[in-house]
Write a protein that holds these residues in place. Sequence first.
Motif, PDB file in Angstrom:
ATOM      1  N   ASP A   1      -0.693  -8.886  -9.923  1.00  0.00           N
ATOM      2  CA  ASP A   1      -1.528  -8.197 -10.916  1.00  0.00           C
ATOM      3  C   ASP A   1      -2.606  -7.361 -10.248  1.00  0.00           C
ATOM      4  O   ASP A   1      -2.853  -6.212 -10.631  1.00  0.00           O
ATOM      5  CB  ASP A   1      -2.183  -9.211 -11.867  1.00  0.00           C
ATOM      6  N   VAL A   2      -3.254  -7.975  -9.254  1.00  0.00           N
ATOM      7  CA  VAL A   2      -4.312  -7.248  -8.541  1.00  0.00           C
ATOM      8  C   VAL A   2      -3.743  -5.967  -7.943  1.00  0.00           C
ATOM      9  O   VAL A   2      -4.341  -4.890  -8.042  1.00  0.00           O
ATOM     10  CB  VAL A   2      -4.930  -8.131  -7.422  1.00  0.00           C
ATOM     11  N   PHE A   3      -2.566  -6.075  -7.363  1.00  0.00           N
ATOM     12  CA  PHE A   3      -1.979  -4.917  -6.696  1.00  0.00           C
ATOM     13  C   PHE A   3      -1.633  -3.813  -7.693  1.00  0.00           C
ATOM     14  O   PHE A   3      -1.833  -2.627  -7.424  1.00  0.00           O
ATOM     15  CB  PHE A   3      -0.742  -5.338  -5.901  1.00  0.00           C
ATOM     16  N   ASP A   4      -1.141  -4.223  -8.838  1.00  0.00           N
ATOM     17  CA  ASP A   4      -0.835  -3.257  -9.892  1.00  0.00           C
ATOM     18  C   ASP A   4      -2.065  -2.456 -10.280  1.00  0.00           C
ATOM     19  O   ASP A   4      -2.001  -1.225 -10.452  1.00  0.00           O
ATOM     20  CB  ASP A   4      -0.330  -3.998 -11.127  1.00  0.00           C
ATOM     21  N   VAL A   5      -3.179  -3.166 -10.419  1.00  0.00           N
ATOM     22  CA  VAL A   5      -4.427  -2.502 -10.783  1.00  0.00           C
ATOM     23  C   VAL A   5      -4.851  -1.531  -9.681  1.00  0.00           C
ATOM     24  O   VAL A   5      -5.262  -0.406  -9.949  1.00  0.00           O
ATOM     25  CB  VAL A   5      -5.542  -3.542 -11.065  1.00  0.00           C
ATOM     26  N   VAL A   6      -4.700  -1.972  -8.445  1.00  0.00           N
ATOM     27  CA  VAL A   6      -5.067  -1.106  -7.319  1.00  0.00           C
ATOM     28  C   VAL A   6      -4.252   0.184  -7.363  1.00  0.00           C
ATOM     29  O   VAL A   6      -4.798   1.296  -7.254  1.00  0.00           O
ATOM     30  CB  VAL A   6      -4.844  -1.843  -5.967  1.00  0.00           C
ATOM     31  N   LEU A   7      -2.944   0.056  -7.566  1.00  0.00           N
ATOM     32  CA  LEU A   7      -2.088   1.246  -7.603  1.00  0.00           C
ATOM     33  C   LEU A   7      -2.509   2.196  -8.728  1.00  0.00           C
ATOM     34  O   LEU A   7      -2.617   3.416  -8.537  1.00  0.00           O
ATOM     35  CB  LEU A   7      -0.614   0.847  -7.791  1.00  0.00           C
ATOM     36  N   GLU A   8      -2.738   1.606  -9.895  1.00  0.00           N
ATOM     37  CA  GLU A   8      -3.117   2.428 -11.052  1.00  0.00           C
ATOM     38  C   GLU A   8      -4.447   3.132 -10.824  1.00  0.00           C
ATOM     39  O   GLU A   8      -4.615   4.313 -11.140  1.00  0.00           O
ATOM     40  CB  GLU A   8      -3.213   1.554 -12.310  1.00  0.00           C
ATOM     41  N   ARG A   9      -5.411   2.387 -10.281  1.00  0.00           N
ATOM     42  CA  ARG A   9      -6.731   2.972 -10.061  1.00  0.00           C
ATOM     43  C   ARG A   9      -6.669   4.123  -9.062  1.00  0.00           C
ATOM     44  O   ARG A   9      -7.246   5.183  -9.281  1.00  0.00           O
ATOM     45  CB  ARG A   9      -7.711   1.905  -9.557  1.00  0.00           C
ATOM     46  N   ILE A  10      -5.946   3.897  -7.987  1.00  0.00           N
ATOM     47  CA  ILE A  10      -5.885   4.938  -6.965  1.00  0.00           C
ATOM     48  C   ILE A  10      -5.196   6.183  -7.506  1.00  0.00           C
ATOM     49  O   ILE A  10      -5.635   7.307  -7.261  1.00  0.00           O
ATOM     50  CB  ILE A  10      -5.192   4.420  -5.696  1.00  0.00           C
ATOM     51  N   ALA A  11      -4.136   5.962  -8.269  1.00  0.00           N
ATOM     52  CA  ALA A  11      -3.428   7.104  -8.837  1.00  0.00           C
ATOM     53  C   ALA A  11      -4.361   7.925  -9.739  1.00  0.00           C
ATOM     54  O   ALA A  11      -4.170   9.124  -9.916  1.00  0.00           O
ATOM     55  CB  ALA A  11      -2.204   6.628  -9.610  1.00  0.00           C
ATOM     56  N   ARG A  12      -5.376   7.266 -10.314  1.00  0.00           N
ATOM     57  CA  ARG A  12      -6.324   7.990 -11.167  1.00  0.00           C
ATOM     58  C   ARG A  12      -7.574   8.418 -10.410  1.00  0.00           C
ATOM     59  O   ARG A  12      -8.594   8.743 -11.024  1.00  0.00           O
ATOM     60  CB  ARG A  12      -6.737   7.099 -12.334  1.00  0.00           C
ATOM     61  N   GLY A  13      -7.511   8.339  -9.098  1.00  0.00           N
ATOM     62  CA  GLY A  13      -8.626   8.813  -8.283  1.00  0.00           C
ATOM     63  C   GLY A  13      -9.831   7.889  -8.271  1.00  0.00           C
ATOM     64  O   GLY A  13     -10.939   8.302  -7.926  1.00  0.00           O
ATOM     65  N   ARG A  14      -9.630   6.629  -8.658  1.00  0.00           N
ATOM     66  CA  ARG A  14     -10.734   5.662  -8.626  1.00  0.00           C
ATOM     67  C   ARG A  14     -10.838   5.044  -7.242  1.00  0.00           C
ATOM     68  O   ARG A  14      -9.817   4.857  -6.578  1.00  0.00           O
ATOM     69  CB  ARG A  14     -10.475   4.546  -9.640  1.00  0.00           C
ATOM     70  N   PRO A  15     -12.046   4.674  -6.859  1.00  0.00           N
ATOM     71  CA  PRO A  15     -12.174   4.052  -5.537  1.00  0.00           C
ATOM     72  C   PRO A  15     -11.559   2.654  -5.519  1.00  0.00           C
ATOM     73  O   PRO A  15     -11.675   1.912  -6.486  1.00  0.00           O
ATOM     74  CB  PRO A  15     -13.696   3.960  -5.322  1.00  0.00           C
ATOM     75  N   GLU A  16     -10.882   2.351  -4.454  1.00  0.00           N
ATOM     76  CA  GLU A  16     -10.297   1.020  -4.290  1.00  0.00           C
ATOM     77  C   GLU A  16     -10.305   0.625  -2.824  1.00  0.00           C
ATOM     78  O   GLU A  16     -10.240   1.485  -1.949  1.00  0.00           O
ATOM     79  CB  GLU A  16      -8.852   1.000  -4.807  1.00  0.00           C
ATOM     80  N   ARG A  17     -10.344  -0.660  -2.592  1.00  0.00           N
ATOM     81  CA  ARG A  17     -10.305  -1.137  -1.219  1.00  0.00           C
ATOM     82  C   ARG A  17      -8.877  -1.482  -0.822  1.00  0.00           C
ATOM     83  O   ARG A  17      -8.061  -1.852  -1.648  1.00  0.00           O
ATOM     84  CB  ARG A  17     -11.182  -2.386  -1.076  1.00  0.00           C
ATOM     85  N   SER A  18      -8.612  -1.335   0.469  1.00  0.00           N
ATOM     86  CA  SER A  18      -7.319  -1.773   0.986  1.00  0.00           C
ATOM     87  C   SER A  18      -7.264  -3.296   0.935  1.00  0.00           C
ATOM     88  O   SER A  18      -8.288  -3.972   0.939  1.00  0.00           O
ATOM     89  CB  SER A  18      -7.140  -1.278   2.419  1.00  0.00           C
ATOM     90  N   LEU A  19      -6.034  -3.828   0.855  1.00  0.00           N
ATOM     91  CA  LEU A  19      -5.856  -5.274   0.679  1.00  0.00           C
ATOM     92  C   LEU A  19      -5.462  -5.950   1.979  1.00  0.00           C
ATOM     93  O   LEU A  19      -4.683  -5.409   2.761  1.00  0.00           O
ATOM     94  CB  LEU A  19      -4.721  -5.538  -0.312  1.00  0.00           C
ATOM     95  N   MET A  20      -5.974  -7.150   2.174  1.00  0.00           N
ATOM     96  CA  MET A  20      -5.583  -7.945   3.327  1.00  0.00           C
ATOM     97  C   MET A  20      -5.161  -9.332   2.854  1.00  0.00           C
ATOM     98  O   MET A  20      -5.955 -10.055   2.254  1.00  0.00           O
ATOM     99  CB  MET A  20      -6.764  -8.100   4.305  1.00  0.00           C
TER     100      MET A  20
END
Length: 411
Positions: free
Chosen positions: A27-46
């Motif tokens: 779920d977290v990853f899905d949100v990250v993908l969606e946010r980035i696609a909309r130009g929102r800031p996101e952190r890389s995941l570890m």
Amino acid sequence: MDPVRNPYAPGAGQRPPELAGRGRELDVFDVVLERIARGRPERSLMLTGLRGVGKTVLLNTLRSEAINHLWGTGKIEARPDQSLRRPVAAALHMAVRELAPRHRAPDRIDGFLGVLKAFAQRSAPAGRGAAAPKLRDRWQPGIDVPASSGRADSGDIEIDLVELLTDAAAVATDVGTGIAIFIDEMQDLGAEDVSALCAACHELSQLGAPLIVVGAGLPHLPAVLSAAKSYSERLFRYQRIDRLDRIAADQALCAPAEREEVEYEQKALDLLYEKSGGYPYFVQAYGKATWDHAPRSPITAADVRVAAPEAEAELAVGFFGSRFERATPAEREYMRAMASLSLIEGEESGRDDMDAAVPTAEIARSLGRKPASLSPARDALIKKGLIYSGERGTVAFTVPHFGRYLRTQPA
Ligand SMILES: Nc1ncnc2c1ncn2[C@@H]1O[C@H](COP(=O)(O)OP(=O)(O)OP(=O)(O)O)[C@@H](O)[C@H]1O
Ligand SMILES: [Mg+2]
């Protein structure tokens, strides 16, 4: 039961028949993908965790997710003493190739490939000796475009990586998606490369560029990253991948069995959880042996009891033994001391913790040696990925239940 229909899959990076208990991470990853696609800031995941908890499998699943979102993707497995330049070039090449058919301006792709080639060639040996040209040949995985110059080819990995990743992100922006680079065994990257990667991620996030790095590694990965750049703690979002809870472990066993019309008695599941401790690799190993031994459905606790020694024998060879063999005699002595002390530490902490961390000073004392004289063994074991130092002055096994295994081995 029929071994041919046995669904379980113990093995490194082996896709499990049921990916249990990772809903939150997905779920977290899905949100990250969606946010980035909309130009929102996101952190890389570890993703961090012990051996066999399912980091590689999760990383591969996240990659599939990214591909489903039409992202460009590439994957690297870091190795000690190997520079990042060549594998990162190959991974980006792959990612951009996935995006290229959707790009309207082929010369933009060619422009990027020229930069990529220049970046990759920079790492070719300085051209001395007969082996050099051959090496360089292996190096250019089919980029027909001539190498450009003046970008990502300074020889300083930090500068070059920032430029290369920025350019790759620009290609993804053109097609309205993103690029995700997956790095497994990330703790094995060299210090310079880690530093460069942090700098690049920092720069990209400031630009709002649609490129993320998704890393996976042993529990000390955060320490490796923050040793390189102090801001890395804020740069990455860390997710601890842990053993499965009871519900997830049961699901990992029952869902694939159900598809074969096989059931478990509750007592069988109780015993399987006790044996596996919820560690995914062990869940698969005990599940597999139990299936082969059980005469019929439903699988009973007695079936588990009969099968367990075989599962343990296989783990002793494949999971524990193969790792133990990588250690020198001095390193083995060090780990044996660790194993007996971790039992005591675990008992003292009052938890059922067979994998408790051990103070290095205690190890030296128990071996009657000066702490400094043991540093080479400790450092070598860390480099081999057998132990890690999560907290200063302590070490722990990266392999779950390794202490218990060692305590059963004759010296
Ligand atoms: N969520 C899960 N549910 C069920 N089984 C799983 C799950 N995740 C992983 N496994 C199983 O556990 C085993 C180990 O997985 P994997 O190789 O991904 O672990 P890892 O953390 O990458 O280990 P290592 O640190 O040794 O590389 C595999 O057999 C895989 O099928
Ligand atoms: Mg792995």
